[in-house]
Design an enzyme around this catalytic site. Sequence first.
Site, PDB file in Angstrom:
ATOM      1  N   GLN A 108       0.837  -1.199   0.000  1.00  0.00           N
ATOM      2  CA  GLN A 108       0.000   0.000   0.000  1.00  0.00           C
ATOM      3  C   GLN A 108       0.873   1.251   0.000  1.00  0.00           C
ATOM      4  OE1 GLN A 108      -2.373   0.320   3.562  1.00  0.00           O
ATOM      5  NE2 GLN A 108      -3.638   1.958   2.747  1.00  0.00           N
ATOM      6  N   GLY A 109       0.761   2.093  -1.029  1.00  0.00           N
ATOM      7  CA  GLY A 109       1.553   3.318  -1.099  1.00  0.00           C
ATOM      8  C   GLY A 109       0.712   4.540  -0.753  1.00  0.00           C
ATOM      9  N   TYR A 110       0.621   4.818   0.522  1.00  0.00           N
ATOM     10  CA  TYR A 110      -0.185   5.960   0.989  1.00  0.00           C
ATOM     11  C   TYR A 110       0.712   7.044   1.597  1.00  0.00           C
ATOM     12  CZ  TYR A 110      -5.050   4.278   0.505  1.00  0.00           C
ATOM     13  OH  TYR A 110      -6.265   3.900   0.033  1.00  0.00           O
ATOM     14  N   SER A 111       1.273   6.748   2.780  1.00  0.00           N
ATOM     15  CA  SER A 111       2.022   7.773   3.527  1.00  0.00           C
ATOM     16  C   SER A 111       3.241   8.255   2.748  1.00  0.00           C
ATOM     17  CB  SER A 111       2.499   7.207   4.861  1.00  0.00           C
ATOM     18  OG  SER A 111       1.413   6.876   5.668  1.00  0.00           O
ATOM     19  N   SER A 143       4.497  -1.353   3.762  1.00  0.00           N
ATOM     20  CA  SER A 143       4.776  -2.677   4.316  1.00  0.00           C
ATOM     21  C   SER A 143       5.063  -3.663   3.196  1.00  0.00           C
ATOM     22  CB  SER A 143       3.579  -3.207   5.101  1.00  0.00           C
ATOM     23  OG  SER A 143       3.163  -2.270   6.022  1.00  0.00           O
ATOM     24  N   GLU A 226     -10.494  -1.781   5.303  1.00  0.00           N
ATOM     25  CA  GLU A 226      -9.391  -1.825   6.257  1.00  0.00           C
ATOM     26  C   GLU A 226      -9.932  -1.956   7.675  1.00  0.00           C
ATOM     27  OE1 GLU A 226      -6.839   1.626   6.394  1.00  0.00           O
ATOM     28  OE2 GLU A 226      -5.167   0.391   7.089  1.00  0.00           O
ATOM     29  N   GLU A 358      -4.658   9.860  17.757  1.00  0.00           N
ATOM     30  CA  GLU A 358      -5.193  11.227  17.772  1.00  0.00           C
ATOM     31  C   GLU A 358      -6.125  11.448  16.582  1.00  0.00           C
ATOM     32  OE1 GLU A 358      -2.059  10.375  18.362  1.00  0.00           O
ATOM     33  OE2 GLU A 358      -1.938  10.922  20.470  1.00  0.00           O
TER      34      GLU A 358
END
Lengths: 373, 380
Positions: A108-111, A143, A226, A358
């Site tokens: 997964q390429g998100y952040s 990951s 998710e 948060e």
Amino acid sequence: MREPLKSENDLCWGGKKREYPADVKRWLQVMAERGWTAPTWPECYGGGGLSKARAKVLAEEMARLGLRPALFGVALTMIGPLLLQEGSEEQKRRHIPAIVRGERLWCQGYSEPGAGSDLASLQTGAVADGDDFILNGQKIWTSLADKADWMFLLARTDPQAKKGEGITFLLMDMESAGVTVRPIKLIAGNSHFCETFFTDVRVPRENVVGRINGGWSIAKALLGFERSAIGGMFKKERPEGDPLVALARRYIDASEKEIGDPMVRDRITRIRMDQKRLEFTLARTAENAKAGHKPGPESSILKYYGSELNMRRQELIQSILGPHALGWSGEGVDPREVRMTKEWLRSRGNSIEGGTSEIQLNIIAKRVLGLPE
Amino acid sequence: MSFVLSQEQRLLKQTAGDFVKSRSSLKRIRTLRDSADATGFSRDIWREMAELGWVGMLLPEDDGGSALGYMDLMMVMEELGRGLMPEPMLSTTLLGANAVLLGGSEAQRRELLPAIARGELLVALAYQEPSGRFDPHTVQTTAEPSGRGWKLRGEKCLVLDGHVADRILVSARTSGSIADRHGVTLFLIDPREHGVLVNRQMLVDSRIVASIRLSDVAVDESAIVGEPENGGNLLEAILDRATAGLCAEMLGAMSAAFEMTLEYLKTRKQFGVAIGTFQALKHRAAILYTEIELARSAVMGMNQALDEARPGASALVSVAKVSCSDAFLLAANEGVQMHGGIGMTDEHDIGFFLKRARAAEMTFGDAAWHRRRYAELEGY
């Protein structure tokens, strides 16, 4: 395949780049032939075509026989369900059967380094060029990127649009020219997290899921999958009794009666009770979903509370180990104790990954409680 | 196992909610307190609750009840809790009726249960003693053989609705020493009998209890409820069930306090904006919400275990009571804090919830006591 799983290393994630023992490969093949790695997916894409009720019977029978699931990973829990719901016919034909057979490991390429909690501010750019997009930028916390065959990612396709509106959801072959992966070493030692760099990577236009510039809504749909996957994470079977009590007996007080240290006894009770409440909340969420009710507000607390509870549990294990928690390497250091200490270090990431605690609280305050911005 | 409410349960909850709104208000609760009402609740409302079938809810139909379970009871208790209703469900439906149901002879059941279900008979349970804190097995009150019966002597405290009860169940030691589990017997007495002194007391939450002095109260064999000497086990079973009802009540009350606070966060303005825009308060509100939802799950899980008579039910009662005690206190404490100065005034209603949170926490064992009990039950 009736041997219980001992750690994450025993899981089969599939993919072409990873080697698995022969029995694991055989088990995957046998299950995949029947579509039972994805029992409820349609048969025309290689799935099992089972109704939810029949899939439940299958899961129960496998559990009764003590059988391991043949395949794990985000392909089954996230990108597969997403493509079945949002993907084009061509995308489904191309990817779903391969996922069922465990041939493709996905990441997964998100952040990004500059887009963590504020994900919509991501900067990785995709510029249209003929039938392709040309991708430049960097992803982090991908990951298993070093083992993955494909990546699904978010990229900015309209830099002029407002934050959430110029983003596109893309599927990318990790073999594409210009992709570099570097594993990241974490505080617990090695990890499966990576950084991934893109230098003029060509991604065909047909790999866009949904609309161009419509990626943010696809990302939100993915979040729903998710969330239900996270729910499953906390269902840990503990047939051999509570390991917290067993640890306290080993390290503090070997008696069969009351644990000698009343503070430790009380902390164990708090964790056990909280675990029970969480299990009941998971059952509540699952049963409401099964009854056809929309995910109730209770589902939004699962990620937040599950993470925090696991972290408290790991803290308590360290307290029970006492000085035995300190060894890292060398003769006379018990590897089981080192493993527990590494698990504690790893757990500090629970309240950061997949949306920080948060951010989860922000979501509850906004979506559930309706508190003003 | 079902955490999904049935059609009937949703309807019951709706009915109970409408009833509380139409018959009561926090203003009524305030008036009961300020007028120093001798009864402390409304006998008219109690009669109506009996007619609706709630007072005898848990009793079999043969005993005049509706044969419902604890998940059903939760629907009613939660709504009563929202309105801080002081009508004697805890004493009569949960303690008294359960004692007779679980321990009573045929004759006692026939005499008492239908009258309880009709709302005509109030029954209290006098089990707590000044030296025992929360432990039901600490019993100094004695029952000595005397003629063909027994003579009771001792002191009981915090007897819920003891000031109006038509019958009072009393735990007394018939053998053994002060905290033994064995050697306790339950007796049913009429408070008008010679030697019974009932002293009315008001608690911090303005609910009424009694302290009771027994001076050689003579009772005969027929007053014994349950197996002689084995009253300790009977008490545990009664208290488990009563705690289930109390937890549902607490859940309703904490939800009401939270909703009141949430509304204030959305409307109260400081620095030119609603205070609910501040992240320091948002996060605390979200944590409070999480605790309340977890408490709700714990109460539902407990009710299922009780309804299915599962072996681990007692431990789950402790899980639910700890959850509800902690979450209700948090909801009340945060409620006062987030209301600021006005929350400290008697004029504002949030204080009623704070006081009820404290009293409910201390009823049938506080959180620390239940955590110890859970560890014992689980064998560590």
